[in-house]
Design a protein around this motif. Structure first.
Motif, PDB file in Angstrom:
ATOM      1  N   LEU A 202       0.840  -1.202   0.000  1.00 38.78           N
ATOM      2  CA  LEU A 202       0.000   0.000   0.000  1.00 38.78           C
ATOM      3  C   LEU A 202       0.873   1.248   0.000  1.00 38.78           C
ATOM      4  O   LEU A 202       0.643   2.194  -0.760  1.00 38.78           O
ATOM      5  CB  LEU A 202      -0.857   0.021   1.264  1.00 38.78           C
ATOM      6  N   GLN A 203       1.865   1.219   0.867  1.00 43.31           N
ATOM      7  CA  GLN A 203       2.808   2.333   1.014  1.00 43.31           C
ATOM      8  C   GLN A 203       3.443   2.655  -0.352  1.00 43.31           C
ATOM      9  O   GLN A 203       3.575   3.805  -0.732  1.00 43.31           O
ATOM     10  CB  GLN A 203       3.855   1.878   2.047  1.00 43.31           C
ATOM     11  N   ARG A 204       3.789   1.568  -1.057  1.00 39.09           N
ATOM     12  CA  ARG A 204       4.448   1.748  -2.359  1.00 39.09           C
ATOM     13  C   ARG A 204       3.469   2.293  -3.420  1.00 39.09           C
ATOM     14  O   ARG A 204       3.801   3.147  -4.224  1.00 39.09           O
ATOM     15  CB  ARG A 204       5.005   0.390  -2.809  1.00 39.09           C
ATOM     16  N   VAL A 207       0.718   6.322  -4.558  1.00 38.64           N
ATOM     17  CA  VAL A 207       1.374   7.527  -5.074  1.00 38.64           C
ATOM     18  C   VAL A 207       0.378   8.382  -5.855  1.00 38.64           C
ATOM     19  O   VAL A 207      -0.605   7.871  -6.389  1.00 38.64           O
ATOM     20  CB  VAL A 207       2.595   7.175  -5.974  1.00 38.64           C
ATOM     21  N   GLY A 208       0.635   9.621  -5.910  1.00 40.45           N
ATOM     22  CA  GLY A 208      -0.246  10.539  -6.628  1.00 40.45           C
ATOM     23  C   GLY A 208      -1.363  11.031  -5.733  1.00 40.45           C
ATOM     24  O   GLY A 208      -1.644  10.452  -4.690  1.00 40.45           O
ATOM     25  N   PRO A 213       0.991  12.239   1.021  1.00 44.82           N
ATOM     26  CA  PRO A 213       1.876  12.307   2.211  1.00 44.82           C
ATOM     27  C   PRO A 213       1.160  11.869   3.481  1.00 44.82           C
ATOM     28  O   PRO A 213       1.739  11.156   4.312  1.00 44.82           O
ATOM     29  CB  PRO A 213       2.244  13.802   2.295  1.00 44.82           C
ATOM     30  N   LEU A 214      -0.131  12.254   3.596  1.00 40.53           N
ATOM     31  CA  LEU A 214      -0.897  11.889   4.789  1.00 40.53           C
ATOM     32  C   LEU A 214      -1.057  10.371   4.874  1.00 40.53           C
ATOM     33  O   LEU A 214      -0.805   9.748   5.922  1.00 40.53           O
ATOM     34  CB  LEU A 214      -2.275  12.569   4.731  1.00 40.53           C
ATOM     35  N   PHE A 215      -1.459   9.761   3.701  1.00 40.24           N
ATOM     36  CA  PHE A 215      -1.602   8.299   3.672  1.00 40.24           C
ATOM     37  C   PHE A 215      -0.300   7.613   4.078  1.00 40.24           C
ATOM     38  O   PHE A 215      -0.289   6.675   4.852  1.00 40.24           O
ATOM     39  CB  PHE A 215      -1.993   7.830   2.254  1.00 40.24           C
TER      40      PHE A 215
END
Ligand SMILES: Nc1ncnc2c1ncn2[C@@H]1O[C@H](COP(=O)(O)OP(=O)(O)O)[C@@H](O)[C@H]1O
Ligand SMILES: [Mg+2]
Length: 401
Positions: A202-204, A207-208, A213-215
Protein backbone atom coordinates in the motif's frame (compact mmCIF):
# COMPACT_ATOMS: atom_id res chain seq x y z
CA UNK A 1 -4.72 -47.13 60.30
CA UNK A 2 -7.44 -49.19 61.92
CA UNK A 3 -5.09 -52.16 62.17
CA UNK A 4 -2.54 -50.03 63.98
CA UNK A 5 -4.86 -48.61 66.57
CA UNK A 6 -5.89 -52.19 67.31
CA UNK A 7 -2.26 -53.03 67.70
CA UNK A 8 -1.61 -50.15 69.99
CA UNK A 9 -4.66 -51.09 72.10
CA UNK A 10 -3.55 -54.66 72.46
CA UNK A 11 -0.08 -53.46 73.28
CA UNK A 12 -1.42 -51.25 76.07
CA UNK A 13 -3.48 -54.16 77.37
CA UNK A 14 -0.47 -56.38 77.24
CA UNK A 15 1.49 -53.87 79.28
CA UNK A 16 -1.13 -53.32 81.92
CA UNK A 17 -1.86 -57.00 82.39
CA UNK A 18 1.64 -58.34 82.10
CA UNK A 19 3.83 -59.02 85.05
CA UNK A 20 6.60 -57.47 83.02
CA UNK A 21 5.57 -53.92 83.88
CA UNK A 22 8.45 -53.67 86.33
CA UNK A 23 10.89 -54.93 83.74
CA UNK A 24 9.68 -52.31 81.30
CA UNK A 25 10.19 -49.53 83.77
CA UNK A 26 13.73 -50.73 84.31
CA UNK A 27 14.27 -51.05 80.58
CA UNK A 28 13.03 -47.53 79.90
CA UNK A 29 15.14 -46.18 82.73
CA UNK A 30 18.21 -47.87 81.24
CA UNK A 31 17.48 -46.39 77.79
CA UNK A 32 16.95 -42.94 79.26
CA UNK A 33 20.17 -43.02 81.26
CA UNK A 34 22.16 -44.06 78.21
CA UNK A 35 20.31 -41.82 75.79
CA UNK A 36 23.35 -39.91 74.53
CA UNK A 37 25.61 -42.87 73.83
CA UNK A 38 22.88 -45.10 72.37
CA UNK A 39 21.64 -42.34 70.11
CA UNK A 40 25.14 -41.68 68.88
CA UNK A 41 25.83 -45.35 68.30
CA UNK A 42 22.58 -45.63 66.36
CA UNK A 43 23.28 -42.58 64.17
CA UNK A 44 26.77 -43.95 63.49
CA UNK A 45 25.36 -47.30 62.41
CA UNK A 46 22.82 -45.62 60.14
CA UNK A 47 25.68 -43.85 58.43
CA UNK A 48 27.83 -46.99 58.21
CA UNK A 49 24.97 -49.00 56.75
CA UNK A 50 24.60 -46.41 53.97
CA UNK A 51 21.04 -45.54 54.96
CA UNK A 52 19.41 -42.11 54.56
CA UNK A 53 22.19 -41.01 52.22
CA UNK A 54 19.97 -38.25 50.84
CA UNK A 55 20.29 -36.51 54.21
CA UNK A 56 23.32 -34.86 55.76
CA UNK A 57 24.85 -36.40 58.92
CA UNK A 58 23.49 -33.52 61.04
CA UNK A 59 20.02 -34.03 59.67
CA UNK A 60 20.22 -37.77 60.37
CA UNK A 61 21.39 -37.07 63.92
CA UNK A 62 18.54 -34.60 64.57
CA UNK A 63 15.93 -37.06 63.31
CA UNK A 64 17.59 -39.93 65.17
CA UNK A 65 17.31 -37.97 68.41
CA UNK A 66 13.62 -37.29 67.87
CA UNK A 67 12.86 -40.87 66.89
CA UNK A 68 14.83 -42.20 69.86
CA UNK A 69 12.82 -40.08 72.32
CA UNK A 70 9.53 -41.00 70.68
CA UNK A 71 10.57 -44.64 70.69
CA UNK A 72 11.32 -44.66 74.41
CA UNK A 73 8.06 -42.87 75.07
CA UNK A 74 6.20 -45.50 73.06
CA UNK A 75 7.93 -48.26 74.99
CA UNK A 76 7.12 -46.56 78.27
CA UNK A 77 3.48 -45.79 77.67
CA UNK A 78 2.64 -48.51 75.19
CA UNK A 79 1.03 -45.79 73.12
CA UNK A 80 2.48 -45.55 69.63
CA UNK A 81 0.34 -42.65 68.41
CA UNK A 82 3.01 -39.97 68.86
CA UNK A 83 5.59 -42.11 67.17
CA UNK A 84 3.15 -42.79 64.38
CA UNK A 85 2.46 -39.07 63.93
CA UNK A 86 6.18 -38.37 63.99
CA UNK A 87 6.83 -41.10 61.38
CA UNK A 88 4.19 -39.57 59.14
CA UNK A 89 5.65 -36.10 59.53
CA UNK A 90 9.15 -37.41 58.88
CA UNK A 91 7.91 -39.19 55.76
CA UNK A 92 6.38 -35.97 54.48
CA UNK A 93 9.72 -34.26 54.89
CA UNK A 94 12.01 -36.92 53.47
CA UNK A 95 10.10 -38.93 50.90
CA UNK A 96 10.41 -36.37 48.14
CA UNK A 97 14.16 -36.46 48.65
CA UNK A 98 14.22 -40.03 47.49
CA UNK A 99 14.36 -41.87 50.82
CA UNK A 100 13.09 -45.39 50.28
CA UNK A 101 11.09 -47.85 52.33
CA UNK A 102 14.01 -50.17 53.05
CA UNK A 103 15.97 -47.25 54.51
CA UNK A 104 13.25 -46.35 56.98
CA UNK A 105 12.69 -49.96 57.98
CA UNK A 106 16.45 -50.33 58.18
CA UNK A 107 16.91 -47.50 60.65
CA UNK A 108 14.11 -48.77 62.90
CA UNK A 109 15.55 -52.28 62.90
CA UNK A 110 19.00 -50.88 63.63
CA UNK A 111 17.59 -49.03 66.63
CA UNK A 112 15.95 -52.22 67.83
CA UNK A 113 19.29 -53.96 67.48
CA UNK A 114 21.31 -51.22 69.20
CA UNK A 115 18.93 -51.31 72.17
CA UNK A 116 18.90 -55.12 72.34
CA UNK A 117 22.71 -55.17 72.36
CA UNK A 118 22.82 -52.64 75.13
CA UNK A 119 20.48 -54.84 77.14
CA UNK A 120 22.75 -57.77 76.51
CA UNK A 121 25.75 -55.77 77.66
CA UNK A 122 24.00 -54.76 80.81
CA UNK A 123 22.39 -58.07 81.80
CA UNK A 124 24.69 -60.70 80.33
CA UNK A 125 25.77 -61.78 83.81
CA UNK A 126 22.18 -62.60 84.70
CA UNK A 127 20.94 -64.65 81.78
CA UNK A 128 17.58 -65.35 83.32
CA UNK A 129 16.84 -61.66 83.73
CA UNK A 130 18.26 -60.92 80.29
CA UNK A 131 15.91 -63.45 78.73
CA UNK A 132 12.90 -62.05 80.51
CA UNK A 133 13.95 -58.55 79.51
CA UNK A 134 14.32 -59.54 75.85
CA UNK A 135 11.04 -61.45 75.93
CA UNK A 136 9.34 -58.30 77.13
CA UNK A 137 11.22 -55.99 74.82
CA UNK A 138 11.07 -57.85 71.52
CA UNK A 139 7.31 -57.97 70.90
CA UNK A 140 7.05 -54.28 71.77
CA UNK A 141 9.99 -53.41 69.53
CA UNK A 142 8.48 -55.43 66.68
CA UNK A 143 5.16 -53.67 67.04
CA UNK A 144 6.89 -50.31 67.00
CA UNK A 145 8.93 -51.19 63.89
CA UNK A 146 5.75 -52.36 62.24
CA UNK A 147 3.91 -49.16 63.16
CA UNK A 148 6.64 -46.91 61.79
CA UNK A 149 6.95 -49.02 58.64
CA UNK A 150 3.22 -48.99 57.94
CA UNK A 151 2.97 -45.24 58.58
CA UNK A 152 5.83 -44.60 56.20
CA UNK A 153 4.49 -46.85 53.45
CA UNK A 154 1.02 -45.32 53.67
CA UNK A 155 2.36 -41.80 53.61
CA UNK A 156 4.66 -42.64 50.75
CA UNK A 157 1.80 -44.03 48.68
CA UNK A 158 -0.25 -40.94 49.38
CA UNK A 159 2.63 -38.66 48.38
CA UNK A 160 3.39 -40.64 45.22
CA UNK A 161 -0.26 -40.51 44.17
CA UNK A 162 -0.33 -36.75 44.76
CA UNK A 163 2.97 -36.30 42.92
CA UNK A 164 1.79 -38.30 39.94
CA UNK A 165 -1.37 -36.24 39.76
CA UNK A 166 0.61 -32.99 39.98
CA UNK A 167 3.06 -34.18 37.31
CA UNK A 168 0.10 -35.05 35.09
CA UNK A 169 -1.47 -31.62 35.59
CA UNK A 170 1.81 -29.84 34.90
CA UNK A 171 2.29 -31.95 31.81
CA UNK A 172 -1.18 -31.10 30.49
CA UNK A 173 -0.53 -27.44 31.27
CA UNK A 174 2.79 -27.47 29.40
CA UNK A 175 1.20 -29.23 26.42
CA UNK A 176 -1.55 -26.62 26.34
CA UNK A 177 1.01 -23.83 26.50
CA UNK A 178 2.96 -25.48 23.71
CA UNK A 179 -0.17 -25.60 21.56
CA UNK A 180 -1.11 -21.95 22.21
CA UNK A 181 2.47 -20.86 21.69
CA UNK A 182 2.68 -22.65 18.31
CA UNK A 183 -0.71 -21.32 17.27
CA UNK A 184 0.33 -17.77 18.13
CA UNK A 185 3.63 -18.13 16.39
CA UNK A 186 2.54 -20.02 13.28
CA UNK A 187 -1.04 -18.95 12.65
CA UNK A 188 -1.46 -15.48 14.05
CA UNK A 189 2.17 -14.57 13.41
CA UNK A 190 1.78 -15.43 9.75
CA UNK A 191 -1.41 -13.42 9.37
CA UNK A 192 0.20 -10.39 11.01
CA UNK A 193 3.26 -10.71 8.80
CA UNK A 194 0.98 -10.89 5.75
CA UNK A 195 -0.82 -7.73 6.89
CA UNK A 196 2.57 -6.06 7.24
CA UNK A 197 3.51 -7.05 3.71
CA UNK A 198 0.21 -5.69 2.42
CA UNK A 199 0.89 -2.41 4.19
CA UNK A 200 4.29 -2.19 2.54
CA UNK A 201 2.56 -2.66 -0.83
CA UNK A 202 0.00 0.00 0.00
CA UNK A 203 2.81 2.33 1.01
CA UNK A 204 4.45 1.75 -2.36
CA UNK A 205 1.27 2.05 -4.42
CA UNK A 206 -0.42 5.05 -2.92
CA UNK A 207 1.37 7.53 -5.07
CA UNK A 208 -0.25 10.54 -6.63
CA UNK A 209 -3.05 12.64 -5.25
CA UNK A 210 -2.84 15.40 -2.73
CA UNK A 211 -3.41 13.08 0.26
CA UNK A 212 -0.39 10.91 -0.55
CA UNK A 213 1.88 12.31 2.21
CA UNK A 214 -0.90 11.89 4.79
CA UNK A 215 -1.60 8.30 3.67
CA UNK A 216 2.10 7.48 3.78
CA UNK A 217 2.49 8.75 7.34
CA UNK A 218 -0.63 6.94 8.46
CA UNK A 219 0.48 3.67 6.87
CA UNK A 220 3.95 4.06 8.42
CA UNK A 221 2.31 4.53 11.83
CA UNK A 222 0.20 1.39 11.41
CA UNK A 223 3.31 -0.49 10.29
CA UNK A 224 5.16 0.60 13.42
CA UNK A 225 2.27 -0.53 15.61
CA UNK A 226 2.11 -3.83 13.81
CA UNK A 227 5.84 -4.49 14.20
CA UNK A 228 5.43 -3.79 17.94
CA UNK A 229 2.51 -6.22 18.16
CA UNK A 230 4.41 -8.92 16.24
CA UNK A 231 7.39 -8.48 18.55
CA UNK A 232 5.27 -8.71 21.67
CA UNK A 233 3.41 -11.69 20.35
CA UNK A 234 6.65 -13.53 19.65
CA UNK A 235 8.03 -12.81 23.09
CA UNK A 236 4.69 -13.84 24.65
CA UNK A 237 4.75 -17.09 22.67
CA UNK A 238 8.34 -17.69 23.78
CA UNK A 239 7.43 -17.07 27.41
CA UNK A 240 4.50 -19.44 27.16
CA UNK A 241 6.69 -22.25 25.92
CA UNK A 242 9.87 -21.63 23.93
CA UNK A 243 9.97 -23.93 20.92
CA UNK A 244 13.76 -24.09 21.41
CA UNK A 245 13.23 -26.02 24.66
CA UNK A 246 11.72 -28.94 22.77
CA UNK A 247 13.60 -28.55 19.51
CA UNK A 248 17.11 -27.62 20.64
CA UNK A 249 17.34 -28.19 24.39
CA UNK A 250 17.65 -26.26 27.64
CA UNK A 251 20.91 -24.45 26.93
CA UNK A 252 19.84 -22.73 23.67
CA UNK A 253 16.38 -21.99 25.10
CA UNK A 254 17.91 -20.34 28.16
CA UNK A 255 20.46 -18.43 26.11
CA UNK A 256 17.76 -17.01 23.89
CA UNK A 257 15.52 -16.22 26.88
CA UNK A 258 18.37 -14.43 28.66
CA UNK A 259 19.21 -12.35 25.59
CA UNK A 260 15.61 -11.24 25.33
CA UNK A 261 15.44 -10.65 29.11
CA UNK A 262 18.59 -8.51 29.10
CA UNK A 263 17.18 -6.35 26.30
CA UNK A 264 13.85 -6.02 28.04
CA UNK A 265 15.17 -5.16 31.51
CA UNK A 266 18.49 -3.44 30.77
CA UNK A 267 20.14 -5.70 33.36
CA UNK A 268 23.64 -7.02 32.86
CA UNK A 269 23.13 -10.76 32.44
CA UNK A 270 25.94 -13.33 32.57
CA UNK A 271 25.36 -16.94 31.63
CA UNK A 272 27.90 -19.47 32.85
CA UNK A 273 27.25 -22.96 31.71
CA UNK A 274 28.75 -26.43 31.71
CA UNK A 275 30.68 -27.37 28.65
CA UNK A 276 29.47 -30.97 28.85
CA UNK A 277 26.13 -31.96 27.44
CA UNK A 278 23.43 -32.92 29.90
CA UNK A 279 20.93 -35.62 29.27
CA UNK A 280 17.77 -34.09 30.64
CA UNK A 281 14.27 -35.49 30.49
CA UNK A 282 11.46 -33.29 29.27
CA UNK A 283 10.23 -32.74 32.87
CA UNK A 284 13.72 -31.79 34.05
CA UNK A 285 14.21 -29.34 31.18
CA UNK A 286 10.84 -27.76 31.77
CA UNK A 287 11.43 -27.52 35.53
CA UNK A 288 14.81 -25.82 35.15
CA UNK A 289 13.52 -23.44 32.51
CA UNK A 290 10.48 -22.47 34.59
CA UNK A 291 12.65 -21.91 37.69
CA UNK A 292 14.97 -19.65 35.71
CA UNK A 293 11.99 -17.80 34.31
CA UNK A 294 10.31 -17.27 37.70
CA UNK A 295 13.57 -16.30 39.44
CA UNK A 296 14.50 -13.84 36.72
CA UNK A 297 11.02 -12.35 36.78
CA UNK A 298 11.46 -11.89 40.53
CA UNK A 299 14.82 -10.19 39.97
CA UNK A 300 13.26 -7.77 37.48
CA UNK A 301 10.21 -7.18 39.68
CA UNK A 302 11.66 -6.97 43.19
CA UNK A 303 15.45 -6.90 43.34
CA UNK A 304 16.46 -3.49 41.94
CA UNK A 305 19.61 -5.25 40.80
CA UNK A 306 22.09 -4.20 38.16
CA UNK A 307 23.50 -7.61 37.45
CA UNK A 308 22.35 -11.21 37.43
CA UNK A 309 24.45 -14.32 36.94
CA UNK A 310 22.85 -17.55 35.78
CA UNK A 311 24.91 -20.70 36.20
CA UNK A 312 23.95 -24.08 34.85
CA UNK A 313 26.27 -26.99 35.46
CA UNK A 314 26.81 -30.50 36.66
CA UNK A 315 27.44 -31.27 40.31
CA UNK A 316 27.88 -34.61 42.03
CA UNK A 317 24.99 -36.75 40.89
CA UNK A 318 22.92 -34.01 39.37
CA UNK A 319 22.42 -30.75 37.59
CA UNK A 320 22.54 -27.40 39.32
CA UNK A 321 20.95 -24.13 38.28
CA UNK A 322 21.80 -20.96 40.13
CA UNK A 323 20.37 -17.47 39.67
CA UNK A 324 22.28 -14.85 41.61
CA UNK A 325 21.47 -11.16 41.67
CA UNK A 326 23.19 -8.20 43.30
CA UNK A 327 19.94 -6.53 44.31
CA UNK A 328 18.41 -5.44 47.59
CA UNK A 329 17.72 -8.94 48.89
CA UNK A 330 15.07 -9.74 51.51
CA UNK A 331 14.51 -11.49 54.83
CA UNK A 332 13.94 -15.10 53.77
CA UNK A 333 12.56 -16.33 57.08
CA UNK A 334 10.00 -13.56 57.26
CA UNK A 335 8.98 -14.11 53.66
CA UNK A 336 8.64 -17.86 54.20
CA UNK A 337 6.26 -17.30 57.08
CA UNK A 338 4.12 -14.87 55.05
CA UNK A 339 0.73 -16.18 53.90
CA UNK A 340 0.96 -18.60 50.99
CA UNK A 341 -0.88 -16.23 48.68
CA UNK A 342 1.99 -13.75 49.05
CA UNK A 343 4.66 -16.15 47.82
CA UNK A 344 3.03 -18.23 45.15
CA UNK A 345 6.03 -17.88 42.85
CA UNK A 346 8.47 -19.22 45.44
CA UNK A 347 6.08 -22.00 46.45
CA UNK A 348 5.46 -22.97 42.85
CA UNK A 349 9.20 -23.28 42.31
CA UNK A 350 9.57 -25.49 45.35
CA UNK A 351 6.72 -27.72 44.25
CA UNK A 352 8.04 -28.10 40.73
CA UNK A 353 11.50 -29.03 42.01
CA UNK A 354 10.03 -31.58 44.46
CA UNK A 355 8.26 -33.32 41.61
CA UNK A 356 11.58 -34.19 40.01
CA UNK A 357 13.09 -35.13 43.41
CA UNK A 358 15.21 -32.04 43.48
CA UNK A 359 16.01 -29.50 46.14
CA UNK A 360 15.58 -25.74 46.04
CA UNK A 361 17.49 -23.33 48.28
CA UNK A 362 17.01 -19.62 48.68
CA UNK A 363 19.78 -17.44 50.06
CA UNK A 364 19.11 -13.81 50.70
CA UNK A 365 19.45 -11.07 53.26
CA UNK A 366 18.50 -7.38 53.06
CA UNK A 367 21.20 -5.52 51.14
CA UNK A 368 23.04 -8.69 50.17
CA UNK A 369 21.38 -9.85 46.94
CA UNK A 370 19.52 -13.09 46.35
CA UNK A 371 20.63 -16.49 45.13
CA UNK A 372 18.25 -19.24 44.09
CA UNK A 373 19.87 -22.65 43.77
CA UNK A 374 18.17 -25.71 42.39
CA UNK A 375 19.67 -29.18 42.26
CA UNK A 376 18.03 -32.06 40.47
CA UNK A 377 19.37 -35.61 40.55
CA UNK A 378 20.15 -36.77 37.04
CA UNK A 379 20.32 -40.50 37.54
CA UNK A 380 16.61 -41.03 37.66
CA UNK A 381 13.32 -39.39 37.05
CA UNK A 382 11.34 -42.10 38.80
CA UNK A 383 9.33 -40.27 41.38
CA UNK A 384 10.39 -41.18 44.90
CA UNK A 385 11.99 -44.50 43.99
CA UNK A 386 15.41 -42.98 43.59
CA UNK A 387 17.98 -42.36 46.26
CA UNK A 388 19.33 -38.92 45.75
CA UNK A 389 22.84 -38.27 46.94
CA UNK A 390 22.36 -34.55 46.83
CA UNK A 391 22.43 -32.49 49.92
CA UNK A 392 22.59 -28.77 50.06
CA UNK A 393 24.42 -26.96 52.75
CA UNK A 394 22.16 -24.63 54.70
CA UNK A 395 23.03 -21.71 56.83
CA UNK A 396 21.25 -18.96 58.69
CA UNK A 397 20.36 -16.99 55.64
CA UNK A 398 19.59 -19.89 53.40
CA UNK A 399 16.59 -22.05 53.44
CA UNK A 400 15.07 -24.81 51.45
CA UNK A 401 11.65 -23.42 50.79
N1 LIG B 1 15.36 -11.68 43.73
C1 LIG B 1 14.61 -11.08 44.69
N2 LIG B 1 15.03 -9.91 45.25
C2 LIG B 1 14.31 -9.30 46.22
N3 LIG B 1 13.15 -9.80 46.72
C3 LIG B 1 12.69 -10.96 46.22
C4 LIG B 1 13.38 -11.67 45.18
N4 LIG B 1 12.70 -12.81 44.92
C5 LIG B 1 11.62 -12.80 45.73
N5 LIG B 1 11.60 -11.70 46.52
C6 LIG B 1 10.62 -11.39 47.58
O1 LIG B 1 9.84 -12.54 47.84
C7 LIG B 1 8.46 -12.25 47.62
C8 LIG B 1 7.73 -13.48 47.13
O2 LIG B 1 8.08 -13.81 45.80
P1 LIG B 1 7.08 -14.64 44.90
O3 LIG B 1 6.65 -15.83 45.68
O4 LIG B 1 7.74 -14.90 43.59
O5 LIG B 1 5.82 -13.72 44.77
P2 LIG B 1 5.60 -12.42 43.85
O6 LIG B 1 6.73 -12.33 42.87
O7 LIG B 1 4.29 -12.69 43.18
O8 LIG B 1 5.57 -11.27 44.81
C9 LIG B 1 8.43 -11.08 46.69
O9 LIG B 1 7.23 -10.34 46.83
C10 LIG B 1 9.66 -10.30 47.15
O10 LIG B 1 9.35 -9.53 48.30
MG1 LIG C 1 7.39 -13.98 41.69
Amino acid sequence: MKGNSKQSDSYENHLSTSSEGELFRELVEHLRLNRASLREEWAGRIHKAGLLTAMSREEVFTEATEIFDNYIQALETGNVKDLQAYARDLSRRIIHRGVEIHEVLGIVLLLRDVLARSLFKKYHKNLELLNRMLDAYEPAANRIANTVGVSFVEQRERIIRRQQKAIQILHIQEEERKRISRELHDEIGQVLTAVNTQLALLQRDCVGGEREPLFKTEIADVEKLLVGVIDRMHSFARDLRPAALDDLGLMPALRSYLKDYAERTGLLVRFERASRDMQLSSEQKTTLFRIAQESLTNVAKHAQATEVVVTLGLVKGGVQLRIKDNGKGFAVKQQCSAPESKRLGLLGMQERVCLVNGCCTLQSAPGRGTTVTVEIPLASMRAPESTSSLSLERNESSRAY
